[in-house]
Scaffold this motif. Sequence first.
Motif, PDB file in Angstrom:
ATOM      1  N   VAL A 232      -7.376   7.601  -1.843  1.00  0.00           N
ATOM      2  CA  VAL A 232      -5.676   7.640  -1.611  1.00  0.00           C
ATOM      3  C   VAL A 232      -5.251   7.086  -3.094  1.00  0.00           C
ATOM      4  N   PHE A 233      -5.758   6.551  -3.862  1.00  0.00           N
ATOM      5  CA  PHE A 233      -4.919   5.923  -4.970  1.00  0.00           C
ATOM      6  C   PHE A 233      -5.668   6.777  -6.056  1.00  0.00           C
ATOM      7  N   ALA A 234      -6.410   7.747  -5.938  1.00  0.00           N
ATOM      8  CA  ALA A 234      -6.807   8.804  -6.988  1.00  0.00           C
ATOM      9  C   ALA A 234      -6.035  10.125  -6.846  1.00  0.00           C
ATOM     10  N   ASP A 235      -5.251  10.304  -5.692  1.00  0.00           N
ATOM     11  CA  ASP A 235      -4.284  11.452  -5.472  1.00  0.00           C
ATOM     12  C   ASP A 235      -3.340  11.129  -4.731  1.00  0.00           C
ATOM     13  N   ALA A 236      -2.105  11.072  -5.129  1.00  0.00           N
ATOM     14  CA  ALA A 236      -1.113  10.632  -4.343  1.00  0.00           C
ATOM     15  C   ALA A 236      -0.439  11.560  -3.239  1.00  0.00           C
ATOM     16  N   ARG A 237      -0.975  12.757  -3.436  1.00  0.00           N
ATOM     17  CA  ARG A 237      -0.763  13.614  -2.166  1.00  0.00           C
ATOM     18  C   ARG A 237      -1.366  13.280  -0.874  1.00  0.00           C
ATOM     19  N   ARG A 238      -2.258  12.399  -0.899  1.00  0.00           N
ATOM     20  CA  ARG A 238      -2.915  11.856   0.285  1.00  0.00           C
ATOM     21  C   ARG A 238      -2.225  11.130   1.047  1.00  0.00           C
ATOM     22  N   GLY A 239      -1.550  10.289   0.481  1.00  0.00           N
ATOM     23  CA  GLY A 239      -0.586   9.319   1.055  1.00  0.00           C
ATOM     24  C   GLY A 239      -0.591   8.032   0.190  1.00  0.00           C
ATOM     25  N   PHE A 240      -0.203   6.900   0.711  1.00  0.00           N
ATOM     26  CA  PHE A 240      -0.326   5.541   0.219  1.00  0.00           C
ATOM     27  C   PHE A 240      -0.328   4.430   1.395  1.00  0.00           C
ATOM     28  N   TYR A 241      -0.819   3.275   0.524  1.00  0.00           N
ATOM     29  CA  TYR A 241      -0.884   2.232   1.657  1.00  0.00           C
ATOM     30  C   TYR A 241       0.206   1.214   1.427  1.00  0.00           C
ATOM     31  N   ARG A 242       0.568   0.434   2.365  1.00  0.00           N
ATOM     32  CA  ARG A 242       1.468  -0.746   2.207  1.00  0.00           C
ATOM     33  C   ARG A 242       0.516  -2.132   2.703  1.00  0.00           C
ATOM     34  N   ILE A 243       0.864  -3.017   2.117  1.00  0.00           N
ATOM     35  CA  ILE A 243       0.271  -4.531   2.447  1.00  0.00           C
ATOM     36  C   ILE A 243       1.342  -5.691   3.077  1.00  0.00           C
ATOM     37  N   ALA A 244       0.854  -6.031   3.921  1.00  0.00           N
ATOM     38  CA  ALA A 244       1.833  -7.155   4.446  1.00  0.00           C
ATOM     39  C   ALA A 244       1.199  -8.446   4.198  1.00  0.00           C
ATOM     40  N   GLU A 245       2.095  -9.157   3.495  1.00  0.00           N
ATOM     41  CA  GLU A 245       1.477 -10.706   3.042  1.00  0.00           C
ATOM     42  C   GLU A 245       2.374 -11.881   3.755  1.00  0.00           C
ATOM     43  N   HIS A 246       1.580 -12.670   4.121  1.00  0.00           N
ATOM     44  CA  HIS A 246       2.147 -13.865   4.622  1.00  0.00           C
ATOM     45  C   HIS A 246       1.634 -15.051   3.949  1.00  0.00           C
ATOM     46  N   GLU A 247       2.423 -16.197   3.599  1.00  0.00           N
ATOM     47  CA  GLU A 247       1.974 -17.128   2.720  1.00  0.00           C
ATOM     48  C   GLU A 247       0.930 -16.844   1.676  1.00  0.00           C
ATOM     49  N   GLY A 248       1.442 -15.622   1.033  1.00  0.00           N
ATOM     50  CA  GLY A 248       0.593 -15.290  -0.136  1.00  0.00           C
ATOM     51  C   GLY A 248      -0.836 -14.638  -0.081  1.00  0.00           C
ATOM     52  N   ARG A 249      -1.103 -14.320   1.270  1.00  0.00           N
ATOM     53  CA  ARG A 249      -2.376 -13.450   1.339  1.00  0.00           C
ATOM     54  C   ARG A 249      -2.102 -12.450   2.287  1.00  0.00           C
ATOM     55  N   PRO A 250      -2.876 -11.337   2.091  1.00  0.00           N
ATOM     56  CA  PRO A 250      -2.525 -10.154   2.897  1.00  0.00           C
ATOM     57  C   PRO A 250      -2.882 -10.410   4.376  1.00  0.00           C
ATOM     58  N   VAL A 251      -2.224  -9.850   5.507  1.00  0.00           N
ATOM     59  CA  VAL A 251      -2.617 -10.200   6.761  1.00  0.00           C
ATOM     60  C   VAL A 251      -2.247  -8.826   7.441  1.00  0.00           C
ATOM     61  N   GLY A 252      -1.799  -7.686   6.897  1.00  0.00           N
ATOM     62  CA  GLY A 252      -1.976  -6.527   7.378  1.00  0.00           C
ATOM     63  C   GLY A 252      -1.704  -5.320   6.457  1.00  0.00           C
ATOM     64  N   CYS A 253      -1.951  -4.158   6.898  1.00  0.00           N
ATOM     65  CA  CYS A 253      -1.717  -2.789   5.982  1.00  0.00           C
ATOM     66  C   CYS A 253      -1.637  -1.663   7.055  1.00  0.00           C
ATOM     67  N   LEU A 254      -0.980  -0.601   6.273  1.00  0.00           N
ATOM     68  CA  LEU A 254      -1.002   0.577   6.973  1.00  0.00           C
ATOM     69  C   LEU A 254      -1.291   1.849   5.981  1.00  0.00           C
ATOM     70  N   LEU A 255      -1.456   2.893   6.474  1.00  0.00           N
ATOM     71  CA  LEU A 255      -1.600   4.131   5.646  1.00  0.00           C
ATOM     72  C   LEU A 255      -0.391   5.143   6.045  1.00  0.00           C
ATOM     73  N   VAL A 256       0.255   5.619   4.954  1.00  0.00           N
ATOM     74  CA  VAL A 256       1.216   6.654   5.245  1.00  0.00           C
ATOM     75  C   VAL A 256       0.574   8.141   4.584  1.00  0.00           C
ATOM     76  N   THR A 257       0.510   9.138   5.472  1.00  0.00           N
ATOM     77  CA  THR A 257       0.157  10.468   4.902  1.00  0.00           C
ATOM     78  C   THR A 257       1.165  11.184   5.395  1.00  0.00           C
ATOM     79  N   TYR A 258       0.912  12.492   4.980  1.00  0.00           N
ATOM     80  CA  TYR A 258       2.000  13.618   5.074  1.00  0.00           C
ATOM     81  C   TYR A 258       1.554  14.799   5.847  1.00  0.00           C
TER      82      TYR A 258
END
Length: 155
Positions: free
Chosen positions: A45-71
């Motif tokens: 996904v990081f090598a080819d933006a056409r594949r989509g992108f990830y989002r990270i949710a942080e709480h108290e400075g640490r990652p606690v969630g994520c999701l992927l968006v594709t097209y």
Amino acid sequence: MTEIRIRAATRGDIAFLVDANAAMALETEDKPLDRERLTRGVTSVFADARRGFYRIAEHEGRPVGCLLVTYEWSDWRDGDWWWIQSVYVMPDARRLGVFRAMYAQVEADARATAGVIGLRLYVEWENERAQRTYAALGMTQEHYHMFARPFVALT
């Protein structure tokens, strides 16, 4: 109110994304994933933006969630659907509004991006809690069933 920060994922998040995806597959479908293949998939996904992108949710400075968006291109609407996939929230962060915060950010980004016609996701029939969450966010159930013919096994 618990503060949840949403940010774009970076290559530095690959290990977390792999762990989250593996945990989600095991929790929701009782499927252990091949971690080497999963790492290649996340990294791609990081090598080819056409594949989509990830989002990270942080709480108290640490990652606690994520999701992927594709097209998905829609010729009927002359635009892209953004598909929300690979959603995971760490067990100790559930019920804190993590998904709601990620969804709100993705929806705002989608509305601000020319050519995006809407958001879609799929959910297991039995996952009624998730379905209630999606409905509460303004999503409606589509009238489609999903069919697939996989060419690659997960394990």
